[in-house]
Write an enzyme that holds these catalytic residues in place. Structure first.
Site, PDB file in Angstrom:
ATOM      1  N   ARG A  51      -9.092  -9.982  10.018  1.00  0.00           N
ATOM      2  CA  ARG A  51      -8.327  -8.766  10.321  1.00  0.00           C
ATOM      3  C   ARG A  51      -7.916  -8.776  11.797  1.00  0.00           C
ATOM      4  O   ARG A  51      -6.839  -8.322  12.161  1.00  0.00           O
ATOM      5  CB  ARG A  51      -9.148  -7.518   9.997  1.00  0.00           C
ATOM      6  CG  ARG A  51      -9.390  -7.328   8.509  1.00  0.00           C
ATOM      7  CD  ARG A  51     -10.119  -6.039   8.201  1.00  0.00           C
ATOM      8  NE  ARG A  51     -10.346  -5.866   6.766  1.00  0.00           N
ATOM      9  CZ  ARG A  51     -11.445  -6.272   6.139  1.00  0.00           C
ATOM     10  NH1 ARG A  51     -12.407  -6.862   6.788  1.00  0.00           N
ATOM     11  NH2 ARG A  51     -11.575  -6.076   4.834  1.00  0.00           N
ATOM     12  N   HIS A 101     -14.724  -2.014   9.997  1.00  0.00           N
ATOM     13  CA  HIS A 101     -14.134  -2.556   8.767  1.00  0.00           C
ATOM     14  C   HIS A 101     -14.052  -4.077   8.913  1.00  0.00           C
ATOM     15  O   HIS A 101     -12.980  -4.644   9.064  1.00  0.00           O
ATOM     16  CB  HIS A 101     -12.738  -1.944   8.602  1.00  0.00           C
ATOM     17  CG  HIS A 101     -12.101  -2.225   7.281  1.00  0.00           C
ATOM     18  ND1 HIS A 101     -12.766  -2.137   6.082  1.00  0.00           N
ATOM     19  CD2 HIS A 101     -10.822  -2.582   6.973  1.00  0.00           C
ATOM     20  CE1 HIS A 101     -11.928  -2.420   5.102  1.00  0.00           C
ATOM     21  NE2 HIS A 101     -10.748  -2.703   5.617  1.00  0.00           N
ATOM     22  N   ILE A 126       0.848  -1.199   0.000  1.00  0.00           N
ATOM     23  CA  ILE A 126       0.000   0.000   0.000  1.00  0.00           C
ATOM     24  C   ILE A 126       0.879   1.242   0.000  1.00  0.00           C
ATOM     25  O   ILE A 126       0.619   2.195  -0.734  1.00  0.00           O
ATOM     26  CB  ILE A 126      -0.972   0.016   1.204  1.00  0.00           C
ATOM     27  CG1 ILE A 126      -1.840  -1.243   1.218  1.00  0.00           C
ATOM     28  CG2 ILE A 126      -1.866   1.264   1.162  1.00  0.00           C
ATOM     29  CD1 ILE A 126      -2.813  -1.341   2.375  1.00  0.00           C
TER      30      ILE A 126
HETATM   31  N1  APR Z   1       7.644   0.930  11.340  1.00  0.00           N
HETATM   32  C1  APR Z   1       7.579   1.225  10.015  1.00  0.00           C
HETATM   33  N2  APR Z   1       7.239   0.304   9.089  1.00  0.00           N
HETATM   34  C2  APR Z   1       6.983  -0.937   9.498  1.00  0.00           C
HETATM   35  C3  APR Z   1       7.020  -1.300  10.868  1.00  0.00           C
HETATM   36  C4  APR Z   1       7.382  -0.299  11.802  1.00  0.00           C
HETATM   37  N3  APR Z   1       7.449  -0.541  13.109  1.00  0.00           N
HETATM   38  N4  APR Z   1       6.713  -2.627  10.949  1.00  0.00           N
HETATM   39  C5  APR Z   1       6.469  -3.058   9.707  1.00  0.00           C
HETATM   40  N5  APR Z   1       6.629  -2.052   8.813  1.00  0.00           N
HETATM   41  C6  APR Z   1       6.512  -2.087   7.363  1.00  0.00           C
HETATM   42  C7  APR Z   1       7.019  -3.386   6.733  1.00  0.00           C
HETATM   43  O1  APR Z   1       8.453  -3.441   6.724  1.00  0.00           O
HETATM   44  C8  APR Z   1       6.405  -3.310   5.351  1.00  0.00           C
HETATM   45  O2  APR Z   1       7.248  -2.651   4.424  1.00  0.00           O
HETATM   46  O3  APR Z   1       5.160  -2.044   6.942  1.00  0.00           O
HETATM   47  C9  APR Z   1       5.139  -2.473   5.570  1.00  0.00           C
HETATM   48  C10 APR Z   1       3.858  -3.238   5.333  1.00  0.00           C
HETATM   49  O4  APR Z   1       3.801  -3.536   3.998  1.00  0.00           O
HETATM   50  P1  APR Z   1       3.119  -4.887   3.437  1.00  0.00           P
HETATM   51  O5  APR Z   1       3.597  -6.052   4.247  1.00  0.00           O
HETATM   52  O6  APR Z   1       3.310  -4.927   1.978  1.00  0.00           O
HETATM   53  O7  APR Z   1       1.562  -4.678   3.814  1.00  0.00           O
HETATM   54  P2  APR Z   1       0.467  -3.823   3.005  1.00  0.00           P
HETATM   55  O8  APR Z   1      -0.190  -4.689   2.008  1.00  0.00           O
HETATM   56  O9  APR Z   1       1.052  -2.532   2.574  1.00  0.00           O
HETATM   57  O10 APR Z   1      -0.608  -3.585   4.174  1.00  0.00           O
HETATM   58  C11 APR Z   1      -0.267  -2.803   5.310  1.00  0.00           C
HETATM   59  O11 APR Z   1      -2.526  -2.134   5.749  1.00  0.00           O
HETATM   60  O12 APR Z   1      -4.599  -2.777   4.850  1.00  0.00           O
HETATM   61  C12 APR Z   1      -3.679  -2.961   5.887  1.00  0.00           C
HETATM   62  O13 APR Z   1      -4.054  -5.261   6.517  1.00  0.00           O
HETATM   63  C13 APR Z   1      -3.127  -4.357   5.926  1.00  0.00           C
HETATM   64  O14 APR Z   1      -2.228  -4.131   8.130  1.00  0.00           O
HETATM   65  C14 APR Z   1      -1.888  -4.156   6.751  1.00  0.00           C
HETATM   66  C15 APR Z   1      -1.403  -2.786   6.307  1.00  0.00           C
END
Ligand code: APR
Length: 313
Positions: free
Chosen positions: A90, A177, A13
């Site tokens: 979720r 949600h 995202i």
């Molecule tokens: N600080 C900053 N970034 C972080 C942290 C943190 N403490 N912990 C994890 N991340 C980062 C991860 O390294 C990763 O790059 O958050 C990012 C999440 O990206 P994805 O795993 O690709 O997840 P995404 O599909 O973007 O969804 C993110 O949004 O819709 C919700 O359910 C979904 O909870 C999820 C979130």
């Protein structure tokens, strides 16, 4: 001076948020992620800078692992956290993501205390509640992205079913949600024509079920990970309304203090998003059936929020 947008989380995202914010020239963009992912985030930022000549945008896009770099951000969009995998709800993400939100809230509170904060991380209604509590920010300043996406899904499914332009489908979705969210067919129109007058009850029921399960439908198809294009666009619509004072009325998870009979919870309700943030919550007169549906979703959100109190961070 350009506005500044901080994206906490550079995953699926996050990268789409960066691309959309750049294409819409909402401002300069800083993408923040954990140290082990900073190089990947820097690569994404650089790739987007190199896309600018064809994308036709002027925006400075950088990545960092240090919260100092989000200083002065006008908007912070939080997607940091684990997404769902097939078979997960979720709520299953709660234990992992609450720790991440605690970390993020501390960084944002210290370095971008004036920002309008849009939370996307799931379980959304609980994560936005925690972020608000941990930062102590005003209720105008903190909002969850859920209803904007749920409404986009509801509108898309109606347009697909009826073979009409999605532009002409208007409606709203209330509540949490999750699978007991409350789309409102009674108030949905297609070019001003009430949906209930042009679609049979069985069709509407099928569209309601599909909307409630829309996130899960995508998770099942992906196997690993959850939706990213539509959540990114939804959060950008909210950010844009704030940054440009567009005064859009979008369904968002906002802190209710008596509205809809809800006290002290973030629930999806129609919000006026202006340069003041969540300027106003609109209350709709609901039928008894809709009130009962809303009570059910509120009780699910209450349960998840209560669970956050039992997690040690
Ligand atoms: N600080 C900053 N970034 C972080 C942290 C943190 N403490 N912990 C994890 N991340 C980062 C991860 O390294 C990763 O790059 O958050 C990012 C999440 O990206 P994805 O795993 O690709 O997840 P995404 O599909 O973007 O969804 C993110 O949004 O819709 C919700 O359910 C979904 O909870 C999820 C979130």
């Amino acid at each position: 001076m350009r506005k500044k947008i901080a994206l906490v989380g550079a995953g699926q995202i996050g990268q789409n948020l960066a691309m959309l914010a750049a294409q819409k020239e909402l401002g300069d963009i800083v993408i923040l992620d954990v140290p082990s992912y900073v190089n990947m985030a820097k690569g994404k930022a650089l790739d987007l800078m190199e896309m600018a000549p064809h994308g036709n945008y002027d925006a400075n896009i950088t990545a960092t692992g240090d919260y100092k770099d989000i200083k002065g951000a006008d908007v912070v969009i939080v997607t940091a956290g684990k997404p769902r995998e097939a078979g997960m709800t979720r709520e299953d993400l709660l234990n992992v993501n609450i720790k991440i939100i605690t970390d993020v809230a501390a960084g944002v509170k210290q370095h971008a205390p004036e920002a309008f904060c849009i939370i996307v991380t799931n379980p959304l209604d609980a994560m936005v509640y925690c972020f608000h509590k941990l930062t102590g920010f005003s209720k105008r300043q903190v909002v969850g992205m859920a209803g904007t996406l749920d409404t986009a899904r509801w509108r898309s499914f109606i347009a697909m079913e009826l073979g009409v332009s999605v532009e002409d489908v208007a409606g709203t979705v209330l509540g949490g949600h999750g699978p007991d969210m409350v789309p409102l067919p009674r108030l949905t129109t297609v070019g001003g024509v009430p949906l209930c007058e042009i679609a049979a009850k069985e069709v509407i029921d099928r569209l309601l079920t599909r909307t409630r399960e829309a996130g899960t439908e995508i998770v099942k198809l992906f196997g690993k990970g959850s939706a990213f294009f539509s959540p990114a666009w939804s959060a950008i619509a909210m950010a844009e309304s704030y940054l440009k004072d567009k005064r859009r009325v979008l369904p968002c998870a906002a802190l209710c203090e008596g509205e809809y009979g809800v006290k002290g919870l973030f629930i999806g309700v129609p919000c006026l998003i202006s340069s003041k943030g969540v300027e106003k919550i609109f209350e709709i007169k609901l039928t008894d059936e809709e009130k009962a549906q809303l009570a059910k979703t509120v009780s699910s959100v209450t349960k998840t929020v209560e669970e956050t109190r039992t997690v040690s961070v």
